[in-house]
Design an enzyme around this catalytic site. Structure first.
Site, PDB file in Angstrom:
ATOM      1  N   ASP B  11      13.141  44.325  12.541  1.00  0.00           N
ATOM      2  CA  ASP B  11      11.914  43.554  12.764  1.00  0.00           C
ATOM      3  C   ASP B  11      11.353  43.992  14.113  1.00  0.00           C
ATOM      4  O   ASP B  11      12.026  43.857  15.131  1.00  0.00           O
ATOM      5  CB  ASP B  11      12.223  42.050  12.820  1.00  0.00           C
ATOM      6  CG  ASP B  11      12.505  41.476  11.439  1.00  0.00           C
ATOM      7  OD1 ASP B  11      12.126  42.119  10.437  1.00  0.00           O
ATOM      8  OD2 ASP B  11      13.097  40.385  11.362  1.00  0.00           O
ATOM      9  N   ASP B 130       8.584  35.418  -0.263  1.00  0.00           N
ATOM     10  CA  ASP B 130       9.206  34.383   0.563  1.00  0.00           C
ATOM     11  C   ASP B 130       9.240  33.054  -0.196  1.00  0.00           C
ATOM     12  O   ASP B 130       8.410  32.173   0.056  1.00  0.00           O
ATOM     13  CB  ASP B 130       8.412  34.194   1.871  1.00  0.00           C
ATOM     14  CG  ASP B 130       8.281  35.472   2.687  1.00  0.00           C
ATOM     15  OD1 ASP B 130       9.091  36.390   2.475  1.00  0.00           O
ATOM     16  OD2 ASP B 130       7.385  35.542   3.542  1.00  0.00           O
TER      17      ASP B 130
END
Lengths: 210, 259
Positions: B11, B130
């Site tokens: 990330d 998600d």
């Protein structure tokens, strides 16, 4: 010079980066004279057989591909580039392909629903026949695959490696004269993949014993 | 036999690898290129990089970052964050990535999946999703709802239905992220991962919550994931990829053991 044939069948940067990693500059090209004058030709490709054949036709590259194969230039097919070397593909409701190696491209039809299509990931090769491109590559080595269709050559003598997936053992690498062709992606298969590409840069089909 | 994949996830914020818990409180963990090379040489099967602030900042993905990583590794490389158009996809592929991950933007514009799949092949296009558990069984019969913008926005869409729709549109693979599990290292969200793996024919990747080899075993054997994304447990140095693979190999899960 090594020519990487660009026929709008996917991204060729990673093929070029892989050759650069082993010290070889390449030219990514759809120019006929670049291809016919190259010392070695790489024929990669991802995507669908139908549009690949259409692009090859539109770019006028069919005669160039056949000419370098006939001329004896070391030639490496990768993934879709390998599949369309055969006579016919089941993809896109059936497509006539280059016919450089006898056989067909067929779709995986696994009986086990947990076996996914496309096959994506690292799988083992079984070496069926010695070949200069497989020098210093062990039987059982793992390479990276991404595909829903697989090559099914008519003659077993054209099969260099097999791999097991979806209830079958398919031809994961083919070889005939100056043509070698992998269903897997050597350019994304780490060190072992680079070794195969390195072997390709040294391969002389006219003198090396297959 | 096809091996199961372990995929470290980087990330990225401002060209540094970061890690948060439930997408918050991110801390700096190191240089992305160095970490990518380390994981690649350490035996990871693929690598994914997310430019996690691109969407929120309304800017395109950091192409220089993609190039620098792509140049340094010779394994499959997936990239996500701030990809909104076909041109964005093309830039990422030309920078040397193999796969493009679309998430929030695909929910708002599903056609981008079909366009990307037609232009570059289904194998290039990954759907990141998600899902969160929901009580609202009327709109979400599976019990899981799709969220966007880092789990902040609810869509009212059923997660399993969205997976099936994305498959029809031409997705090549689906990554199931879990907010409930992200960064907590208490294990993957097995239930929704399995529901989606059962519903589609394309490979499914479990993501969020990995803390020990047992969690990976569950993702592969219980949820039937084809690959698992790991982050914190590797980034902190608690585990190496070799250790994870040794353990999973002992559990009888097919792993790539030589590299």
């Amino acid at each position: 010079m090594i020519a990487i044939v660009d026929y709008k069948a996917g991204n060729l940067t990673s093929v070029q980066l892989a050759f650069r990693a082993i010290g070889h500059e390449t030219v990514v090209t759809s120019d006929i004279s670049d291809i016919t004058s190259a010392d070695r030709v790489v024929f990669p490709g991802v995507g669908a057989a139908g549009s690949a054949m259409r692009h090859l036709t539109d770019l006028g590259l069919l005669p160039a591909i056949k000419a370098v194969v006939a001329h004896g230039t070391p030639f490496l097919g990768i993934c879709l580039g390998t599949q369309i070397l055969l006579d016919h593909s089941e993809e896109d409701n059936g497509v006539e392909t280059l016919g450089i190696i006898c056989g067909r491209t067929q779709k995986f039809t696994p009986s086990d629903p947990w076996q996914k299509v496309p096959q994506i990931g690292w799988n083992r090769i079984r070496i069926e026949k010695k070949h200069p491109l497989l020098e210093n590559i062990e039987d059982g080595s793992e390479f990276y695959f991404v595909h829903s269709y697989y090559p099914a050559p008519a003659a077993f003598e054209d099969v260099l490696c097999t791999t097991d997936y979806a209830d079958i053992s398919f031809a994961s690498m083919l070889g005939r004269g100056n043509v070698a062709a992998t269903q897997f992606h050597p350019e994304k298969s780490g060190r072992i993949g680079l070794r195969l590409l390195e072997n390709f840069t040294r391969w002389n089909p006219k003198t090396d014993l297959n | 036999m096809l091996t199961k994949r372990i995929i470290p996830c980087l990330d990225i914020i401002k060209r540094r690898v970061t890690k948060g818990v439930k997408f918050k409180n991110n801390v700096d963990l190191g240089d992305p290129v160095q970490m990518a090379v380390g994981y690649s040489e350490g035996g990871c099967d693929e690598l994914v990089m997310y430019d996690i602030t691109a969407s929120a900042e309304g800017r395109p993905i950091d192409i220089g970052m993609v190039q620098d990583i792509a140049k340094s590794i010779r394994i499959p490389f997936a990239v996500g964050g701030g990809i909104a158009t076909l041109e964005d996809m093309s830039r990422v592929l030309l920078a040397g990535a193999e796969k493009i991950s679309v998430n929030s933007l695909a929910v708002h514009n599903p056609d981008i999946i079909a366009q990307g799949s037609r232009a570059f092949g289904a194998q290039c296009i990954v759907l990141g999703m998600d899902p969160v558990s929901t009580e609202n069984r009327r709109t979400c019969p599976s019990g899981y709802e799709v969220t966007t913008r880092g789990f902040r926005e609810h869509t009212g869409m059923d997660a399993v239905e969205w997976a099936k729709q994305a498959e029809q549109l031409g997705i090549g693979e689906i990554v199931v992220n879990s907010v409930d599990a992200d960064g907590t290292r208490t294990g993957f969200e097995l239930k929704v991962t399995r529901l989606i793996a059962e519903a589609v024919r394309v490979p499914v990747v479990a993501s969020g919550g990995a803390g020990c080899p047992e969690h990976l075993r569950e993702a592969f054997n219980v949820a039937h994931a084809d690959a698992a994304i790991v982050a914190g447990m590797l980034h902190t140095g608690e585990y190496s990829i070799r250790q994870l693979k040794d353990a999973l190999n002992c559990y009888g899960i097919p792993m790539r053991m030589h590299w």
